[in-house]
Enzyme design. Structure first.
Site, PDB file in Angstrom:
ATOM      1  N   PHE A 199       0.815  -1.224   0.000  1.00 28.21           N
ATOM      2  CA  PHE A 199       0.000   0.000   0.000  1.00 28.21           C
ATOM      3  C   PHE A 199       0.839   1.259   0.000  1.00 28.21           C
ATOM      4  O   PHE A 199       0.367   2.339  -0.360  1.00 28.21           O
ATOM      5  CB  PHE A 199      -0.979  -0.007   1.181  1.00 28.21           C
ATOM      6  CG  PHE A 199      -0.381   0.326   2.526  1.00 28.21           C
ATOM      7  CD1 PHE A 199       0.257  -0.639   3.294  1.00 28.21           C
ATOM      8  CD2 PHE A 199      -0.464   1.613   3.033  1.00 28.21           C
ATOM      9  CE1 PHE A 199       0.796  -0.329   4.544  1.00 28.21           C
ATOM     10  CE2 PHE A 199       0.063   1.940   4.276  1.00 28.21           C
ATOM     11  CZ  PHE A 199       0.699   0.960   5.034  1.00 28.21           C
ATOM     12  N   LYS A 200       2.107   1.142   0.388  1.00 26.31           N
ATOM     13  CA  LYS A 200       2.970   2.333   0.447  1.00 26.31           C
ATOM     14  C   LYS A 200       3.080   3.028  -0.903  1.00 26.31           C
ATOM     15  O   LYS A 200       3.344   4.227  -0.964  1.00 26.31           O
ATOM     16  CB  LYS A 200       4.373   1.942   0.885  1.00 26.31           C
ATOM     17  CG  LYS A 200       4.454   1.133   2.145  1.00 26.31           C
ATOM     18  CD  LYS A 200       4.116   1.942   3.342  1.00 26.31           C
ATOM     19  CE  LYS A 200       4.186   1.082   4.585  1.00 26.31           C
ATOM     20  NZ  LYS A 200       3.995   1.823   5.797  1.00 26.31           N
ATOM     21  N   ASP A 201       2.915   2.260  -1.990  1.00 22.79           N
ATOM     22  CA  ASP A 201       3.073   2.870  -3.318  1.00 22.79           C
ATOM     23  C   ASP A 201       2.054   3.978  -3.565  1.00 22.79           C
ATOM     24  O   ASP A 201       2.319   4.910  -4.325  1.00 22.79           O
ATOM     25  CB  ASP A 201       2.927   1.800  -4.405  1.00 22.79           C
ATOM     26  CG  ASP A 201       4.100   0.828  -4.430  1.00 22.79           C
ATOM     27  OD1 ASP A 201       5.245   1.266  -4.231  1.00 22.79           O
ATOM     28  OD2 ASP A 201       3.869  -0.379  -4.656  1.00 22.79           O
TER      29      ASP A 201
ATOM     30  N   MET B 223       3.727   6.909  -1.850  1.00 25.88           N
ATOM     31  CA  MET B 223       5.122   7.174  -2.211  1.00 25.88           C
ATOM     32  C   MET B 223       5.257   7.588  -3.678  1.00 25.88           C
ATOM     33  O   MET B 223       6.052   8.462  -4.016  1.00 25.88           O
ATOM     34  CB  MET B 223       5.959   5.935  -1.924  1.00 25.88           C
ATOM     35  CG  MET B 223       7.359   6.237  -1.585  1.00 25.88           C
ATOM     36  SD  MET B 223       7.535   7.207  -0.078  1.00 25.88           S
ATOM     37  CE  MET B 223       7.473   5.932   1.165  1.00 25.88           C
TER      38      MET B 223
END
Ligand SMILES: Cc1ncc(COP(=O)(O)O)c(C=O)c1O
Ligand SMILES: N[C@@H](CCOP(=O)(O)O)C(=O)O
Length: 462
Positions: free
Chosen positions: A111-113, A116
């Protein structure tokens, strides 16, 4: 829109300044001075929009005039064009009223994408305009680091140093950080656990001479822009299940509290969220705190969901700030007490937290059993973090209200746990097929602030 620190002693900043600043100079975290609200009509109008169009509408009130509409739309477009799924964050049905929000279709499979990729574009646009250079230092339990390296590798005006806990991330996560060959990205294996990495990062921010010397910036959820980008998928998923005309609940696999805090922002903006459920692994400080009011750190116990092996949950500070009526001095006092092991949340603040959040935890065996059961019954293969969420959601959900559990990573990032649970080893998607063949580049480092600062000074290219 102005941003203030949770400790009340740092300069008030604009969105762009807060994004580039990272940790506030008083050690606190930036939050919006006021949360903009959406009417039912505003929310209903999100139905049927592309993820990118919805993202523009949800985030726009927070960014003020930092980027004009055309530029902001084009930044959002570039951020999500590399996602493998057209919906970006698709919903899958697990049961009659339980849904999985798949957040792992971005370039590093977590989910960081979502945040980020956007921050990479925002930084690039902002730094190109100002001509400034920055040194980004990040702390990671595995996913933030890989997403940051992917988002910033090869970009102008930025060096990225990622501190990860040596031996405590999965092989896929490690290789995602150590195999990119861009000169501006640096993976550092720290002799310690994630909390040590995050503590050293905050020490660097709190060393004002160092932060000014290297132009320190942060892309952990310390950075408000990270949290903001994560608010969007609460809206898109709730709307696709009938919001604003129907309430929904969310269960969020939780460690550093950024993702679930984004859900609380969506709720305060007007999204009809019934419950936000914190799901922890055996490192259950947040669940214990919600149950007893005592926030006491303990030894980090390595788990099969390593990205959530966290005891000092950074964004809990933002939740406490609200629970204490936005009293920065009270928060600063709690954070001082945390340095010697923990604090007791006041009764009033605990009640305020419980108005927003429920909590639960999953043991290692329960996590494995959930991966195996869900694969058997639905065919969906969960990563261990998502399985922690599904287990807790099943326990906590109200059958009348749709429950959305956030699936925070792709199972192929944690193949050992998935194989143990199901007997099958999940494979990486074709675009990552060469990950195991590429040479690794990593620096091992002691858990020592001065040594880390010297390393960063030496290696910086900017
Ligand atoms: C796969 C995965 N799930 C869940 C979490 C917990 O999210 P948060 O730290 O925002 O609570 C993380 C780490 O952030 C993660 O990498
Ligand atoms: N689980 C995270 C820990 C850091 O969280 P962040 O949201 O503050 O960046 C990771 O994978 O690194």
């Amino acid at each position: 829109m102005k941003y203030i620190s949770t400790r009340g002693q740092a300069p008030v900043l604009s969105f762009e300044e807060a994004m580039l600043t990272g940790l506030a100079r008083d050690g606190g975290l930036y939050v919006p001075e006021e949360i903009p609200t959406f009417s039912e009509d505003d929310i209903a109008a999100l139905a049927g929009l592309s993820y990118e169009d919805a993202a523009f509408r949800v985030m726009k009130p927070f960014i003020g005039d930092a980027f004009d509409d055309r530029e902001f739309r084009s930044i959002i477009g570039r951020a999500y064009e590399g996602f493998e799924h057209i919906a970006r964050a698709p919903l899958k049905q697990l049961d009659s009223n339980h849904f999985l929000l798949e957040l792992f279709h971005g370039p590093t499979l977590a989910f960081k994408d979502f945040a980020m990729q956007l921050i990479g574009q925002l930084f690039q646009a902002s730094l190109a305009r100002s001509g400034n250079r920055v040194t980004i230092v990040g702390a990671t339990s595995g996913d933030t680091g890989s997403a940051a390296i992917e988002a910033f590798a090869g970009l102008d005006n930025v060096d990225v140093f990622v501190l990860y806990p040596h031996g405590r991330v999965s092989e896929v996560q490690r290789r995602q950080m150590t195999t990119p060959d861009a000169e501006n990205v640096h993976a550092i294996a720290l002799d310690g656990h994630f909390d040590d990495c995050q503590a050293r990062l905050k020490d660097m921010f709190n060393d004002h001479a160092f932060r000014d010397e290297v132009g320190l910036a942060g892309v952990n959820s310390i950075n408000w822009a990270r949290v903001l980008a994560q608010v969007v998928y609460y809206f898109t998923s709730a709307v696709s299940l009938g919001a604003p005309h129907r309430n929904v609940s969310f269960t969020v696999p939780t460690g550093n509290f950024g993702d679930i805090f984004a859900g609380s922002i969506a709720k305060r903006m007007g999204l009809p969220i019934d419950r936000l459920v914190i799901a922890t692994n055996q490192n259950d400080i947040l669940h214990r705190c919600m149950t007893t009011g005592e926030y006491r750190t303990d030894k980090v116990i390595p788990s099969i969901s390593p990205s959530m092996d966290i005891q000092v949950s950074s964004n809990f500070e933002r939740a406490l700030f609200d629970a204490y009526g936005r009293d920065g001095a009270a928060v600063a006092q709690l954070m001082e007490e945390l340095k010697s092991g923990g604090f007791k949340v006041s009764q009033g603040a605990l009640e305020a937290l419980r108005e927003d959040y429920d909590s639960g935890m999953a043991t290692e065996d329960e996590t494995l059993a959930t991966i195996s059961h869900i694969a058997e019954v639905t065919g969906e293969v969960l990563c261990p973090h998502s399985a922690v969420g599904v287990k807790v959601a099943e326990e906590m959900r109200n059958p009348e209200v749709p429950m959305i559990t956030l699936a925070t990573a792709h199972p192929a990032k944690f193949p050992d746990a998935v194989e143990e649970a199901t007997g099958d080893r999940p494979g990486l998607p074709p675009f990552m097929a060469s990950l195991y063949d590429r040479p690794e580049r990593v620096t091992e480092a002691k858990n020592d602030l001065a040594a880390l600062q010297s390393l960063i000074r030496e290696r910086r290219t900017t």
